[in-house]
Design a protein around this motif. Sequence first.
Motif, PDB file in Angstrom:
ATOM      1  N   HIS A   1       0.827  -1.216   0.000  1.00 18.74           N
ATOM      2  CA  HIS A   1       0.000   0.000   0.000  1.00 18.74           C
ATOM      3  C   HIS A   1       0.857   1.260   0.000  1.00 18.74           C
ATOM      4  O   HIS A   1       0.588   2.201  -0.752  1.00 18.74           O
ATOM      5  CB  HIS A   1      -0.922   0.005   1.214  1.00 18.74           C
ATOM      6  CG  HIS A   1      -1.443   1.363   1.569  1.00 18.74           C
ATOM      7  ND1 HIS A   1      -2.330   2.056   0.774  1.00 18.74           N
ATOM      8  CD2 HIS A   1      -1.168   2.176   2.630  1.00 18.74           C
ATOM      9  CE1 HIS A   1      -2.588   3.228   1.327  1.00 18.74           C
ATOM     10  NE2 HIS A   1      -1.892   3.325   2.440  1.00 18.74           N
ATOM     11  N   LEU A   2       1.902   1.290   0.831  1.00 16.31           N
ATOM     12  CA  LEU A   2       2.751   2.475   0.906  1.00 16.31           C
ATOM     13  C   LEU A   2       3.463   2.739  -0.421  1.00 16.31           C
ATOM     14  O   LEU A   2       3.601   3.895  -0.842  1.00 16.31           O
ATOM     15  CB  LEU A   2       3.780   2.320   2.031  1.00 16.31           C
ATOM     16  CG  LEU A   2       3.231   2.334   3.465  1.00 16.31           C
ATOM     17  CD1 LEU A   2       4.368   2.188   4.464  1.00 16.31           C
ATOM     18  CD2 LEU A   2       2.441   3.606   3.741  1.00 16.31           C
ATOM     19  N   ARG A   3       3.887   1.683  -1.091  1.00 20.42           N
ATOM     20  CA  ARG A   3       4.534   1.868  -2.397  1.00 20.42           C
ATOM     21  C   ARG A   3       3.548   2.427  -3.414  1.00 20.42           C
ATOM     22  O   ARG A   3       3.877   3.325  -4.196  1.00 20.42           O
ATOM     23  CB  ARG A   3       5.120   0.545  -2.892  1.00 20.42           C
ATOM     24  CG  ARG A   3       6.380   0.106  -2.154  1.00 20.42           C
ATOM     25  CD  ARG A   3       7.074  -1.014  -2.889  1.00 20.42           C
ATOM     26  NE  ARG A   3       6.255  -2.227  -2.944  1.00 20.42           N
ATOM     27  CZ  ARG A   3       6.284  -3.184  -2.028  1.00 20.42           C
ATOM     28  NH1 ARG A   3       7.092  -3.078  -0.971  1.00 20.42           N
ATOM     29  NH2 ARG A   3       5.515  -4.262  -2.141  1.00 20.42           N
ATOM     30  N   SER A   4       2.337   1.914  -3.396  1.00 20.95           N
ATOM     31  CA  SER A   4       1.315   2.397  -4.326  1.00 20.95           C
ATOM     32  C   SER A   4       0.960   3.848  -4.037  1.00 20.95           C
ATOM     33  O   SER A   4       0.825   4.667  -4.955  1.00 20.95           O
ATOM     34  CB  SER A   4       0.066   1.524  -4.219  1.00 20.95           C
ATOM     35  OG  SER A   4      -0.996   2.060  -4.981  1.00 20.95           O
ATOM     36  N   MET A   5       0.825   4.186  -2.761  1.00 20.43           N
ATOM     37  CA  MET A   5       0.470   5.552  -2.397  1.00 20.43           C
ATOM     38  C   MET A   5       1.565   6.524  -2.819  1.00 20.43           C
ATOM     39  O   MET A   5       1.281   7.636  -3.267  1.00 20.43           O
ATOM     40  CB  MET A   5       0.213   5.658  -0.895  1.00 20.43           C
ATOM     41  CG  MET A   5      -0.266   7.044  -0.457  1.00 20.43           C
ATOM     42  SD  MET A   5      -0.957   7.084   1.218  1.00 20.43           S
ATOM     43  CE  MET A   5       0.457   6.598   2.178  1.00 20.43           C
ATOM     44  N   ARG A   6       2.813   6.110  -2.700  1.00 20.92           N
ATOM     45  CA  ARG A   6       3.925   6.971  -3.113  1.00 20.92           C
ATOM     46  C   ARG A   6       3.813   7.334  -4.590  1.00 20.92           C
ATOM     47  O   ARG A   6       3.955   8.496  -4.968  1.00 20.92           O
ATOM     48  CB  ARG A   6       5.258   6.272  -2.831  1.00 20.92           C
ATOM     49  CG  ARG A   6       6.451   6.965  -3.465  1.00 20.92           C
ATOM     50  CD  ARG A   6       7.760   6.313  -3.074  1.00 20.92           C
ATOM     51  NE  ARG A   6       8.089   6.573  -1.680  1.00 20.92           N
ATOM     52  CZ  ARG A   6       9.336   6.669  -1.222  1.00 20.92           C
ATOM     53  NH1 ARG A   6      10.360   6.566  -2.044  1.00 20.92           N
ATOM     54  NH2 ARG A   6       9.556   6.884   0.049  1.00 20.92           N
ATOM     55  N   HIS A   7       3.545   6.348  -5.438  1.00 25.75           N
ATOM     56  CA  HIS A   7       3.420   6.608  -6.873  1.00 25.75           C
ATOM     57  C   HIS A   7       2.237   7.536  -7.167  1.00 25.75           C
ATOM     58  O   HIS A   7       2.330   8.438  -8.011  1.00 25.75           O
ATOM     59  CB  HIS A   7       3.254   5.304  -7.631  1.00 25.75           C
ATOM     60  CG  HIS A   7       4.476   4.415  -7.596  1.00 25.75           C
ATOM     61  ND1 HIS A   7       5.734   4.883  -7.892  1.00 25.75           N
ATOM     62  CD2 HIS A   7       4.621   3.098  -7.299  1.00 25.75           C
ATOM     63  CE1 HIS A   7       6.611   3.893  -7.777  1.00 25.75           C
ATOM     64  NE2 HIS A   7       5.959   2.810  -7.411  1.00 25.75           N
ATOM     65  N   GLN A   8       1.133   7.299  -6.472  1.00 29.11           N
ATOM     66  CA  GLN A   8      -0.052   8.120  -6.712  1.00 29.11           C
ATOM     67  C   GLN A   8       0.150   9.555  -6.229  1.00 29.11           C
ATOM     68  O   GLN A   8      -0.289  10.510  -6.888  1.00 29.11           O
ATOM     69  CB  GLN A   8      -1.263   7.492  -6.028  1.00 29.11           C
ATOM     70  CG  GLN A   8      -1.672   6.155  -6.627  1.00 29.11           C
ATOM     71  CD  GLN A   8      -2.896   5.574  -5.937  1.00 29.11           C
ATOM     72  OE1 GLN A   8      -4.005   6.085  -6.067  1.00 29.11           O
ATOM     73  NE2 GLN A   8      -2.707   4.515  -5.177  1.00 29.11           N
ATOM     74  N   LEU A   9       0.819   9.724  -5.102  1.00 36.55           N
ATOM     75  CA  LEU A   9       1.088  11.070  -4.613  1.00 36.55           C
ATOM     76  C   LEU A   9       2.007  11.824  -5.571  1.00 36.55           C
ATOM     77  O   LEU A   9       1.820  13.020  -5.815  1.00 36.55           O
ATOM     78  CB  LEU A   9       1.717  11.021  -3.220  1.00 36.55           C
ATOM     79  CG  LEU A   9       0.796  10.633  -2.055  1.00 36.55           C
ATOM     80  CD1 LEU A   9       1.597  10.498  -0.769  1.00 36.55           C
ATOM     81  CD2 LEU A   9      -0.322  11.656  -1.877  1.00 36.55           C
ATOM     82  N   ARG A  10       2.998  11.127  -6.128  1.00 34.46           N
ATOM     83  CA  ARG A  10       3.898  11.784  -7.075  1.00 34.46           C
ATOM     84  C   ARG A  10       3.126  12.263  -8.302  1.00 34.46           C
ATOM     85  O   ARG A  10       3.313  13.398  -8.772  1.00 34.46           O
ATOM     86  CB  ARG A  10       5.015  10.825  -7.501  1.00 34.46           C
ATOM     87  CG  ARG A  10       5.981  11.463  -8.521  1.00 34.46           C
ATOM     88  CD  ARG A  10       7.049  10.502  -8.985  1.00 34.46           C
ATOM     89  NE  ARG A  10       7.941  10.148  -7.894  1.00 34.46           N
ATOM     90  CZ  ARG A  10       8.044   8.936  -7.360  1.00 34.46           C
ATOM     91  NH1 ARG A  10       7.275   7.946  -7.824  1.00 34.46           N
ATOM     92  NH2 ARG A  10       8.887   8.692  -6.385  1.00 34.46           N
TER      93      ARG A  10
END
Length: 470
Positions: A365-374
């Motif tokens: 989840h944290l990896r996915s959220m990082r990409h989406q925030l970028r």
Amino acid sequence: MNDDSASRIVAALRPWITSAPPGARLPSNRSLVAEYGASPVTVQKAVRRLVALGLVESRPGVGTFVRSAPTAPRPADLGWQTAALGAPRIRTSGLPSTQRASAPDAIRLHSGYPAPDLLPERLVRAALQRAARTEAALTRSPTAGLPELQAWFAGQVAASAPSGVTPPSPRDALVVAGSQSALSSVFRAVVGPGQPLVVESPTYWGAILAAEQAGVVLVPVPSGPDGPDPDEVDRAFATTGARAFYAQPTFANPTGAQWSRDTGLAVLEVVRHRGAFLVEDDWAHDLGIDTDPAPVAGHDDDGHVIYLRSLTKSVSPALRVAAVVARGPARERVLADRAAESMYVSGVLQAAALDVVTQPAWATHLRSMRHQLRARRDSLLEAVTTHAPALHVDHLPRGGLNLWARLPDGTDVQQVVRDCETRGLVVAPGTEWFPAEPSGPYLRLNFAAEDPARFDEAGRILGEVVTAST
């Protein structure tokens, strides 16, 4: 698909642009088409995005080059006056803009939270169901928190501790109902009414509010994209006799600033020398985009850092679970304040939060959220740069949820906010993040709460309103 391909090209070119000297020429569009197997339209879109991010500049008929300097003059930096004048004795109060209700169809760039689709919904729902079936649903939890959750929070600090530094123990972690309540307890227990507290300026509005409610006297020091000058922090301690410094070294709200390792160690040395505390608010620990957090608390083994860590932004606003990590008498004072204020935190919420962050899917989840925030950050910045060029985003945040945008000097910030709202765009005035008079006219724009498909419209409204106001 074109958006995905353009983003891929942007991500691939950014490291080269960062390391290239100013004025270096990018490969031609034809070369980029061949290298990335993309269409000319996709390559053109990627180049436009790099231009919007301020990384390159296009010279028609010549080529595209690494940007050597901003095309617009930088606004004057008057932040030094923050320390010279100090905080005013009387501040107006009211509901902060981030907590205001808005029309259902409004474009919401004022929020303090990420959108629900960025949160681990399935993990949270499943964890709540499991927690409701345990004894936690019917029993009182310990005042300091569930031992397993205490151990998890302490372990998070220990993970950043270098060799030779003794990390905190599970007992040092106190589970609290959100970091806002933690701030109130720390300010009451460690600083006290009528006593000075050094703070960054600008800084989190909730910390300003908590300090005022506790009767604490704010002592602001200016803080920029790289954090405060440690000498300014030391000077504030020396002149006021303060015994604590509240700061957000990692992805500060509202600016997105991240302290360097050297700045963190220098500030830690200042508080040690002054026999004081650093209250480190690590609110955005899980919201890194281009870099990872490195808490100052990891370098502290003698109790000078009181560390706050919240799960509200990354797990769910409905699970208001956070922790204060403190050692010695400071820990006992904070615990006593929390016991008097709320007795304990719901065991169901604690159990659910622990369940979520210990699942294997949490890291995914944290990896996915990082990409989406970028993607959301870059999209909003592109919209603002394209449609509202009068707004100046001095610092590209490497984490967090917000862009910190400066309006032209002399702009009436409140009027801009009102005019935007009448046109269906809700933004937050930067005045709320200054413990003293603002050093300039700012807006805080949240890129994580709204549908990115609406950013272009938001940029157009901002541009038209700002143009009309200047």
